[in-house]
Write a protein that holds these residues in place. Structure first.
Motif, short mmCIF file in Angstrom:
data_model
loop_
_atom_site.label_atom_id
_atom_site.label_comp_id
_atom_site.label_asym_id
_atom_site.label_seq_id
_atom_site.Cartn_x
_atom_site.Cartn_y
_atom_site.Cartn_z
N LEU A 285 -2.01 -1.78 -2.92
CA LEU A 285 -1.47 -2.14 -4.22
C LEU A 285 -0.16 -1.36 -4.37
O LEU A 285 -0.15 -0.21 -4.81
CB LEU A 285 -2.44 -1.75 -5.33
CG LEU A 285 -3.65 -2.64 -5.51
CD1 LEU A 285 -4.79 -1.88 -6.16
CD2 LEU A 285 -3.28 -3.85 -6.37
N PRO A 286 0.96 -1.94 -3.98
CA PRO A 286 2.21 -1.17 -3.94
C PRO A 286 2.85 -1.00 -5.30
O PRO A 286 2.84 -1.91 -6.13
CB PRO A 286 3.09 -2.01 -3.01
CG PRO A 286 2.60 -3.41 -3.20
CD PRO A 286 1.13 -3.31 -3.47
N VAL B 30 -1.18 -6.65 -2.27
CA VAL B 30 -1.65 -7.11 -3.57
C VAL B 30 -0.62 -6.74 -4.63
O VAL B 30 -0.41 -5.55 -4.90
CB VAL B 30 -3.02 -6.49 -3.90
CG1 VAL B 30 -3.57 -7.07 -5.20
CG2 VAL B 30 -4.01 -6.69 -2.74
N VAL B 31 0.01 -7.72 -5.23
CA VAL B 31 1.05 -7.50 -6.23
C VAL B 31 0.48 -7.83 -7.60
O VAL B 31 -0.12 -8.88 -7.81
CB VAL B 31 2.29 -8.36 -5.95
CG1 VAL B 31 3.39 -8.08 -6.98
CG2 VAL B 31 2.81 -8.10 -4.53
N GLU B 32 0.68 -6.89 -8.56
CA GLU B 32 0.23 -7.08 -9.93
C GLU B 32 1.42 -7.37 -10.84
O GLU B 32 2.55 -6.96 -10.56
CB GLU B 32 -0.45 -5.82 -10.45
CG GLU B 32 -1.80 -5.51 -9.89
CD GLU B 32 -2.42 -4.35 -10.64
OE1 GLU B 32 -3.09 -4.59 -11.67
OE2 GLU B 32 -2.21 -3.20 -10.22
N ALA C 182 3.33 -11.02 0.73
CA ALA C 182 2.26 -10.70 -0.21
C ALA C 182 1.12 -11.69 -0.02
O ALA C 182 1.35 -12.89 0.21
CB ALA C 182 2.77 -10.76 -1.65
N THR C 183 -0.12 -11.21 -0.13
CA THR C 183 -1.28 -12.08 0.06
C THR C 183 -2.08 -12.31 -1.22
O THR C 183 -2.91 -13.20 -1.27
CB THR C 183 -2.23 -11.48 1.13
OG1 THR C 183 -2.71 -10.21 0.67
CG2 THR C 183 -1.51 -11.31 2.46
N TRP C 184 -1.87 -11.47 -2.24
CA TRP C 184 -2.53 -11.63 -3.54
C TRP C 184 -1.51 -11.44 -4.66
O TRP C 184 -0.65 -10.56 -4.58
CB TRP C 184 -3.61 -10.56 -3.74
CG TRP C 184 -4.94 -10.83 -3.12
CD1 TRP C 184 -5.33 -10.56 -1.83
CD2 TRP C 184 -6.11 -11.36 -3.77
NE1 TRP C 184 -6.65 -10.90 -1.64
CE2 TRP C 184 -7.15 -11.39 -2.81
CE3 TRP C 184 -6.37 -11.80 -5.06
CZ2 TRP C 184 -8.44 -11.86 -3.11
CZ3 TRP C 184 -7.64 -12.27 -5.37
CH2 TRP C 184 -8.66 -12.30 -4.40
N TRP C 185 -1.66 -12.25 -5.70
CA TRP C 185 -1.05 -11.99 -7.00
C TRP C 185 -2.19 -11.74 -7.98
O TRP C 185 -3.11 -12.56 -8.09
CB TRP C 185 -0.20 -13.16 -7.49
CG TRP C 185 0.27 -12.92 -8.91
CD1 TRP C 185 -0.35 -13.30 -10.07
CD2 TRP C 185 1.43 -12.18 -9.31
NE1 TRP C 185 0.35 -12.86 -11.16
CE2 TRP C 185 1.45 -12.17 -10.73
CE3 TRP C 185 2.46 -11.54 -8.60
CZ2 TRP C 185 2.46 -11.54 -11.45
CZ3 TRP C 185 3.46 -10.91 -9.32
CH2 TRP C 185 3.47 -10.92 -10.73
#
Length: 289
Positions: A187-188, A231-233, A255-258
């Motif tokens: 989670l960067p 995983v980008v929030e 990125a693999t998740w938003w």
């Protein structure tokens, strides 16, 4: 690209319903959050809630944004995570971080780690213990803050070799990113600015992680290094086209998740979160037909 939604506000019943609606409308993950005393907010125990979500949903990935392992006993987390992993049929993921000291569970009680160094050491201890616990074998461990002797945790997780772990990491900090590279995702967060990471940032991060994991494979050939999630929030821009373009650029960068994370209590009411869940995640690629 997969899409998750954080259930930031609402009662227990509203949160369970929100997860069910998110699953029904195409979201890939649903996340609660882990807090003890964070201002005047209705706050629920994440493990109890995740147990309820595990038996109330069928497909969607489950976790919490994020577990501050520095203030949790890792042997208890091992038992809790095994239980939810089995209740959900192997759908648990473990986002982890140092924890925010503005939570009264850190700052307003005695005996908790409050410096970044102390919290980082406790996080590393906890991850080492969890990895050994999930093996199902008898193990001992001596770390900076925790020592355990001849513990065994059965059954093993449904997921093998372990429940996926996503550490929070500050980009481009090599120490922080180095921790994440050892696990299953990251989670960067930006170390140099308060803004969101750009697609160029994500592209550079992915290249760095790829090189570091190649080195780890040579240094520790016994270590499991499977697929790695980035995983980008954030909050998607309004408008179907703008939202799709935003996540498409991040996906193209690696990125693999938003994860849609809405934290404005004046706007993000339980009713608004339900509307977002029912709207579904952005659709990438050409429009059908």
């Amino acid at each position: 690209m997969r899409f998750g939604l954080v259930g930031t506000y609402g009662s227990v019943a509203q949160t369970v319903r929100l997860a069910q609606e998110a699953e029904a409308h195409g979201w890939d993950g649903f996340f609660t959050w882990d807090g003890i005393s964070v201002g005047p907010l209705d706050t629920w125990d994440p493990w109890t809630l995740l147990g309820a979500l595990a038996v109330s949903t069928q497909r969607i990935r489950l976790g919490a944004m994020v577990f501050p392992l520095a203030r949790r006993r890792p042997w208890k987390v091992a038992r809790e995570s095994l239980t939810v992993d089995h209740l959900s049929g192997g759908r648990l993921v473990l986002p982890v971080g140092l924890g925010a000291v503005d939570d009264g569970g850190f700052a307003r009680v005695s005996g908790e780690a409050t410096t970044a160094r102390q919290r980082a050491e406790r996080l590393d201890d906890a991850l080492a213990i969890l990895e050994r616990a999930w093996s199902g074998e008898v193990f001992s461990y001596a770390g900076h803050h925790h020592t355990v002797t001849d513990l065994q945790f059965l059954p093993r997780p449904v997921q093998r070799p372990r429940v996926p772990v996503w550490p929070v990491a500050a980009w481009p900090s090599e120490r922080s990113m180095g921790r994440a590279a050892r696990w299953d995702g990251v989670l960067p967060q930006s170390r140099t600015s308060r803004g969101a990471l750009t697609p160029d940032d994500i592209r550079a991060l992915v290249a760095w992680v790829t090189d570091r994991r190649r080195d780890l494979a040579a240094e520790e050939p016994e270590r499991h290094l499977g697929p790695f999630d980035v995983v980008v929030e954030g909050v998607l821009p309004s408008g179907t086209s703008a939202a799709a373009d935003h996540v498409a650029a991040l996906a193209d960068a690696g990125a693999t998740w938003w994860v849609e994370s809405r934290w404005d209590p004046s706007r993000d009411t339980p009713q608004e979160l339900l509307r977002v869940a029912r709207q579904g995640p952005p659709r990438l690629g050409p429009a059908p037909g």
